[in-house]
Scaffold this active site. Structure first.
Site, PDB file in Angstrom:
ATOM      1  N   GLY A 217      34.571  38.972  39.152  1.00 11.06           N
ATOM      2  CA  GLY A 217      34.869  40.853  39.926  1.00 11.06           C
ATOM      3  C   GLY A 217      35.836  41.771  39.303  1.00 11.06           C
ATOM      4  O   GLY A 217      36.609  41.573  38.568  1.00 11.06           O
ATOM      5  N   ASN A 218      36.484  41.836  40.031  1.00  8.35           N
ATOM      6  CA  ASN A 218      36.800  43.157  39.460  1.00  8.35           C
ATOM      7  C   ASN A 218      37.814  43.728  40.817  1.00  8.35           C
ATOM      8  O   ASN A 218      37.599  42.589  41.946  1.00  8.35           O
ATOM      9  CB  ASN A 218      36.951  45.065  39.341  1.00  8.35           C
ATOM     10  CG  ASN A 218      35.927  45.038  39.709  1.00  8.35           C
ATOM     11  OD1 ASN A 218      36.319  45.625  40.903  1.00  8.35           O
ATOM     12  ND2 ASN A 218      35.080  45.566  38.911  1.00  8.35           N
ATOM     13  N   ARG A 219      39.151  43.506  40.659  1.00  2.20           N
ATOM     14  CA  ARG A 219      39.605  43.898  41.954  1.00  2.20           C
ATOM     15  C   ARG A 219      39.736  45.037  42.720  1.00  2.20           C
ATOM     16  O   ARG A 219      40.260  45.660  43.723  1.00  2.20           O
ATOM     17  CB  ARG A 219      41.426  44.495  41.953  1.00  2.20           C
ATOM     18  CG  ARG A 219      42.300  43.323  41.111  1.00  2.20           C
ATOM     19  CD  ARG A 219      43.706  43.691  41.008  1.00  2.20           C
ATOM     20  NE  ARG A 219      43.997  42.747  40.371  1.00  2.20           N
ATOM     21  CZ  ARG A 219      44.792  41.533  40.910  1.00  2.20           C
ATOM     22  NH1 ARG A 219      44.516  41.287  41.426  1.00  2.20           N
ATOM     23  NH2 ARG A 219      45.362  40.442  39.877  1.00  2.20           N
ATOM     24  N   SER A 220      38.286  45.931  42.685  1.00  2.00           N
ATOM     25  CA  SER A 220      37.965  47.247  43.650  1.00  2.00           C
ATOM     26  C   SER A 220      37.866  46.963  45.743  1.00  2.00           C
ATOM     27  O   SER A 220      37.079  45.824  45.139  1.00  2.00           O
ATOM     28  CB  SER A 220      36.976  47.641  42.875  1.00  2.00           C
ATOM     29  OG  SER A 220      36.675  49.101  44.318  1.00  2.00           O
TER      30      SER A 220
END
Ligand code: CTP
Length: 410
Positions: A217-220
């Site tokens: 995933g990512n930090r968005s």
């Protein structure tokens, strides 16, 4: 009451309304308005001016409304009740609005809770004036109202009838139906600069599964995309939000929940042919595991060899399939050469506007409530928005969309 008036009041359901009441004899009629708003499904927070409390009891409103009455900037532990009320309201209605309240609002005086709330909100405002005919017709009052109308405030004209003290003339608070109709119209964005536009927004970070419990995933956080959807809806657009996050949105925004880049691509491409504006605020994974394990990978099997493959570039695909006249907006999360790299992405992907942010700067981008961006147009225009909340950034982006569409239609 919503049924009584047909579908026109359906838009009131679940809206947060600050009901401002100022000190005139018509204050008692605000009790009926409060009840009608609550019946229509609104969450009503009454704010009474000090003078209003001379005409009608706080207890009456507290009993009928969704929250207790507020009367002062200083009454409870919250040091900034006006900003909180202003920021969370979908609409501020002042009924009755006296000549004094109108003058203070027009001239930016914030010396009590209601006038401070009016200055602290970006929500729609509806004023229902009530006063004696001589006051209503005075150029000072009319000029103040004109100034407020120019700023987008809706004014529900008073009616003709009996006034306090036995006089008859113009100045009577408008009928509750007329006031509710103005509130419903304001909430449905009629008159907003995006009224009638269909806007498709993506938000959040995609999650690319490794096995049934793990993902890349990512930090968005999705905050910027959700703010864009909310603000477009508030400005009158019909909004669909394709998102990976579960944040609340304004009633009226259609939400499509997705997880992966592939889900997001399908959801967006299915809907984009209907949209006038597409805003790609999501942080889409560029790579995903080539194969997804059916069962949870176990430590005892050793360190897995994760083989990645590229995902599709959704924004580029949206731009390729855009329908005539559609405005396509992308975001660029950069950590160096921000404007130059973003301008290159804009050209490569063939889009109209790109919103570039330096995600390595303090307070900017992922997970924050604030953002600082440069909005770059395909025509070479650049507009810098300094560090501010994501709602302000959303409005700057939508301003750029509206301006670009206006230029193209000339
Ligand atoms: N984007 C997309 N599909 C992808 C990757 C990105 O639609 N697979 C979109 C993003 O939503 C954003 C824009 O493309 O609107 C730019 O995203 P960004 O991550 O900044 O750039 P990339 O195109 O991924 O390029 P790079 O990672 O090399 O910076």
């Amino acid at each position: 009451m919503a049924e009584e008036a047909g579908d026109s009041f359906a838009v009131l359901a679940r809206r947060r309304i600050v009901l401002g009441v100022t000190g005139g004899i018509a204050a008692y009629k605000a009790v009926e308005l409060c009840r009608r708003l609550v019946d229509a499904g609104c969450h009503v927070i009454p704010v009474l001016s000090e003078d209003a409390t001379r005409f009608v009891g706080e207890v009456t409103f507290s009993a009928l409304a969704s929250e207790r009455v507020r009367t002062s900037l200083w009454e409870d532990s919250d040091p900034i009740p006006h900003t909180r009320l202003g920021q969370t309201a979908d609409l501020v209605l002042v009924a009755p609005a006296t000549a004094r309240l109108i003058a203070r609002y027009a001239h930016g005086l914030a010396d009590d809770l209601l006038s401070a709330t009016l200055l602290a909100t970006r929500a729609g405002v509806v004023l229902a004036p009530a006063m004696h005919t001589e006051m209503w017709e005075h150029p000072a009052v009319q000029d103040n109202l004109e100034m407020l109308r120019r700023r987008g405030v809706r004014v529900v004209e008073p009616g003709v009838g009996h006034l306090a003290g036995g006089d008859v003339g113009t100045g009577r608070l408008a009928d509750p139906d007329a006031v509710l109709a103005a509130v419903a119209e304001a909430l449905s964005g009629v008159g907003g600069d995006m009224h009638g536009l269909r806007v498709l927004v993506s938000a959040g970070g995609t999650r690319e599964p490794i096995d049934p419990v793990r993902y890349i995933g990512n930090r968005s956080s999705g905050k910027q995309g959700h703010a864009l959807a909310d603000e477009a809806e508030r400005r009158g657009a019909r909004v669909t939000l394709v998102t990976t996050t579960e944040r609340p949105v304004r009633p009226g925004v259609e939400v499509v929940a997705v997880e992966t880049a592939a889900d997001m691509e399908t959801a967006l491409l299915e809907r984009s042919s209907e949209a006038d504006v597409v805003v790609m605020a999501a942080a889409v994974a560029d790579f995903r595991p080539k194969s997804v394990a059916d069962t949870k990978l176990s430590k005892s099997d050793g360190v897995p060899d994760l083989v990645l493959e590229p995902t599709a570039d959704i924004l580029a695909a949206l731009a390729r399939h855009r329908r005539p006249g559609q405005t396509v907006v992308g975001f660029a999360a950069e950590t160096r050469d921000v404007a130059a790299r973003a301008a290159r992405k804009l050209a490569d992907k063939g889009i109209d506007l790109i919103v570039a942010n330096d995600v390595s700067a303090p307070g900017v981008g992922f997970e924050h409530d604030t953002n600082a961006v440069v909005i770059i147009g395909a025509d070479g225009s650049e507009h810098e928005v300094g560090l501010t909340d994501k709602q302000m950034v959303a409005n700057a982006v939508l301003d750029a969309v509206v301006a670009r569409r206006a230029r193209r239609s000339q």
